[in-house]
Design a protein around this motif. Structure first.
Motif, mmCIF file in Angstrom:
data_model
loop_
_atom_site.group_PDB
_atom_site.id
_atom_site.type_symbol
_atom_site.label_atom_id
_atom_site.label_comp_id
_atom_site.label_asym_id
_atom_site.label_seq_id
_atom_site.Cartn_x
_atom_site.Cartn_y
_atom_site.Cartn_z
ATOM 1 N N HIS A 40 -54.997 -36.903 38.536
ATOM 2 C CA HIS A 40 -53.570 -36.900 38.249
ATOM 3 C C HIS A 40 -53.247 -37.203 36.798
ATOM 4 O O HIS A 40 -52.188 -36.803 36.312
ATOM 5 C CB HIS A 40 -52.870 -37.931 39.145
ATOM 6 C CG HIS A 40 -53.143 -37.733 40.603
ATOM 7 N ND1 HIS A 40 -52.554 -36.732 41.338
ATOM 8 C CD2 HIS A 40 -53.960 -38.394 41.458
ATOM 9 C CE1 HIS A 40 -52.981 -36.792 42.590
ATOM 10 N NE2 HIS A 40 -53.837 -37.795 42.679
ATOM 11 N N TYR A 41 -54.148 -37.915 36.091
ATOM 12 C CA TYR A 41 -53.887 -38.314 34.715
ATOM 13 C C TYR A 41 -55.139 -38.092 33.866
ATOM 14 O O TYR A 41 -56.262 -38.243 34.348
ATOM 15 C CB TYR A 41 -53.490 -39.801 34.642
ATOM 16 C CG TYR A 41 -52.297 -40.162 35.489
ATOM 17 C CD1 TYR A 41 -51.025 -39.728 35.150
ATOM 18 C CD2 TYR A 41 -52.454 -40.935 36.638
ATOM 19 C CE1 TYR A 41 -49.920 -40.064 35.937
ATOM 20 C CE2 TYR A 41 -51.365 -41.273 37.426
ATOM 21 C CZ TYR A 41 -50.100 -40.831 37.073
ATOM 22 O OH TYR A 41 -49.030 -41.156 37.853
ATOM 23 N N ARG A 42 -54.882 -37.774 32.607
ATOM 24 C CA ARG A 42 -55.994 -37.550 31.691
ATOM 25 C C ARG A 42 -55.601 -38.055 30.309
ATOM 26 O O ARG A 42 -54.494 -37.791 29.824
ATOM 27 C CB ARG A 42 -56.330 -36.061 31.623
ATOM 28 C CG ARG A 42 -57.475 -35.715 30.683
ATOM 29 C CD ARG A 42 -57.795 -34.219 30.747
ATOM 30 N NE ARG A 42 -58.872 -33.862 29.838
ATOM 31 C CZ ARG A 42 -58.705 -33.581 28.547
ATOM 32 N NH1 ARG A 42 -57.488 -33.610 28.018
ATOM 33 N NH2 ARG A 42 -59.736 -33.272 27.792
ATOM 34 N N ASP A 83 -44.235 -43.618 38.946
ATOM 35 C CA ASP A 83 -43.847 -42.243 38.619
ATOM 36 C C ASP A 83 -42.759 -42.148 37.554
ATOM 37 O O ASP A 83 -42.486 -41.057 37.062
ATOM 38 C CB ASP A 83 -43.362 -41.525 39.882
ATOM 39 C CG ASP A 83 -44.488 -41.187 40.837
ATOM 40 O OD1 ASP A 83 -45.615 -40.952 40.362
ATOM 41 O OD2 ASP A 83 -44.247 -41.155 42.058
ATOM 42 N N LEU A 88 -56.622 -46.350 34.814
ATOM 43 C CA LEU A 88 -56.417 -45.838 33.455
ATOM 44 C C LEU A 88 -55.921 -46.951 32.531
ATOM 45 O O LEU A 88 -56.424 -47.102 31.404
ATOM 46 C CB LEU A 88 -55.413 -44.681 33.505
ATOM 47 C CG LEU A 88 -55.098 -43.932 32.199
ATOM 48 C CD1 LEU A 88 -54.599 -42.531 32.516
ATOM 49 C CD2 LEU A 88 -54.047 -44.643 31.346
ATOM 50 N N ASN A 129 -45.194 -42.456 32.161
ATOM 51 C CA ASN A 129 -46.609 -42.106 32.028
ATOM 52 C C ASN A 129 -47.442 -43.392 31.937
ATOM 53 O O ASN A 129 -47.139 -44.280 31.129
ATOM 54 C CB ASN A 129 -46.803 -41.265 30.764
ATOM 55 C CG ASN A 129 -48.247 -40.945 30.498
ATOM 56 O OD1 ASN A 129 -48.981 -41.783 30.004
ATOM 57 N ND2 ASN A 129 -48.652 -39.734 30.821
ATOM 58 N N ARG A 143 -51.935 -41.799 43.049
ATOM 59 C CA ARG A 143 -51.538 -41.807 41.641
ATOM 60 C C ARG A 143 -51.475 -43.244 41.100
ATOM 61 O O ARG A 143 -51.872 -43.502 39.962
ATOM 62 C CB ARG A 143 -50.197 -41.098 41.472
ATOM 63 C CG ARG A 143 -50.254 -39.601 41.749
ATOM 64 C CD ARG A 143 -48.864 -38.982 41.841
ATOM 65 N NE ARG A 143 -48.186 -39.011 40.555
ATOM 66 C CZ ARG A 143 -48.319 -38.080 39.609
ATOM 67 N NH1 ARG A 143 -49.120 -37.036 39.801
ATOM 68 N NH2 ARG A 143 -47.648 -38.166 38.482
ATOM 69 N N GLU A 185 -55.004 -44.500 40.448
ATOM 70 C CA GLU A 185 -55.541 -43.912 39.226
ATOM 71 C C GLU A 185 -54.860 -44.509 37.993
ATOM 72 O O GLU A 185 -55.517 -44.756 36.964
ATOM 73 C CB GLU A 185 -55.334 -42.393 39.275
ATOM 74 C CG GLU A 185 -56.235 -41.624 38.364
ATOM 75 C CD GLU A 185 -56.217 -40.133 38.680
ATOM 76 O OE1 GLU A 185 -55.535 -39.402 37.930
ATOM 77 O OE2 GLU A 185 -56.871 -39.713 39.655
ATOM 78 N N ALA A 186 -53.563 -44.749 38.081
ATOM 79 C CA ALA A 186 -52.819 -45.313 36.946
ATOM 80 C C ALA A 186 -53.347 -46.691 36.578
ATOM 81 O O ALA A 186 -53.499 -47.011 35.391
ATOM 82 C CB ALA A 186 -51.339 -45.376 37.284
#
Length: 341
Positions: free
Chosen positions: A171-173, A95, A153, A98, A146, A149-150
């Protein structure tokens, strides 16, 4: 036995007592005042002694007088003043940055260091830091979602090549995000995931991690064996070969033949109280410290390492608690490490 690695946790904060006998932080109980030359010398000594990696924790104000070096800045500096030793984060709080930027930073640092980066990631836990620096502290399950997902990504960004990465999560794009140049290592730097929760965190390890990292509260042999068994069961669920994952031990090391020094530092460090989530566990005390730490003579340290190797551990990440005195690290490098090489 040649696959066993010994690694150095960098003292990025001082932990010696201010008043009384309680250390500010038990990872560095003899380090009285944070000093860059002293911290740097520790890393250089570890490299000279043949340690395989140097790891930097990711906190912002844990130390005495709240003084602490920031993780990524320090890793970048270390890439410049070291040549052979691997460098890694233990572990980046997801957190705090990014994840798309983390992926880009990691690729750049892997290039600069010529493939020496190991990227440690975690969901985050230190609520006081979140509050102090203005980050939202979400519940534990959401922080883990999160993190999951991180990692996906970051891997997608690393694998995107010249095409640019697309990722559309909850949560992320990212859209047309380029990571050029990509990482030096093929297919990418190893990803370490730190955490202990058996239902969610260790399943995330089974899905994504190249390395699992434990902590001092889970460093005893019985707990290590149980956690590794859980990860292997999750690997079966997600159809992954468990041999693809390395298991690491992260804890306190005190290697000495000086009984007075051993007693003095153990009395300073203990007791260590377990966190609220460990209500069924006794505190770490002077009497049971050898179940959790690697302590004592070189022979006793080697025996403690052997027990953890038998449990499945391949990487040993140590806080040398006598730092800035380096005699313990030197004795460990001279009389313990060669037994496993």
């Amino acid at each position: 036995m040649s696959d066993i690695s010994f690694e150095y946790n960098v003292p990025v904060f001082a932990g010696a007592p201010i008043d009384g006998t309680e250390p500010t932080h038990r990872d560095t109980p003899a380090y009285e005042s944070l000093d860059w030359a002293t911290t740097r010398e520790g890393v250089e000594t570890a490299e000279t002694l043949g340690f395989d990696a140097a790891w930097v924790p990711d906190h912002l104000m844990l130390g005495r007088d709240h003084a602490e070096y920031e993780c990524w800045t320090l890793l970048s500096a270390m890439a410049g003043f070291t040549e052979d030793i691997n460098i890694g984060s233990l572990v980046l709080c997801n957190d705090y940055r990014n994840p798309a930027l983390v992926g880009k930073m990691a690729a750049t640092l892997d290039v600069i260091s010529e493939g020496r980066l190991e990227l440690g990631l975690g969901a985050g836990w230190h609520e006081r830091e979140y509050d102090a620096y203005g980050w939202e502290y979400r519940d534990g399950f959401e922080r883990l979602l999160r993190l999951d997902e991180a990692i996906r990504l970051i891997k997608q960004l690393w694998d995107s090549g010249a095409d640019g990465a697309q990722f559309d999560g909850d949560h992320y794009r990212i859209e047309n995000a380029y990571c050029t140049p990509g990482p030096f290592q093929e297919p990418h730097p190893p990803i370490l995931v730190g955490g202990q929760g058996e239902d969610v965190t260790l399943k995330l390890v089974a899905k994504h991690a190249d390395i699992w990292n434990t902590d001092v509260f889970n460093g005893d042999v019985d707990t290590l064996e149980r956690k590794i068994n859980v990860i292997e069961a999750h690997c079966e669920t997600v159809d992954r070969d468990p041999d693809e994952i390395e298991y690491s031990w992260d804890g306190h090391i005190l290697c000495t033949r000086d009984e007075e020094k051993l007693d003095r530092l153990l009395d300073l460090m203990t007791p260590i109280q377990f966190e609220e989530s460990y209500t069924d566990r006794p505190d770490i005390t002077r009497d049971n410290a050898d179940e959790y730490f690697i302590i004592g003579t070189p022979e006793e340290c080697a025996a403690a390492i052997e027990r953890r190797i038998d449990a499945g551990v391949e990487k040993f990440m140590g806080w040398f608690v006598d730092f800035p005195d380096t005699h313990g690290m030197e004795l460990f490098a001279d009389d313990v490490i060669p037994q496993f090489r």
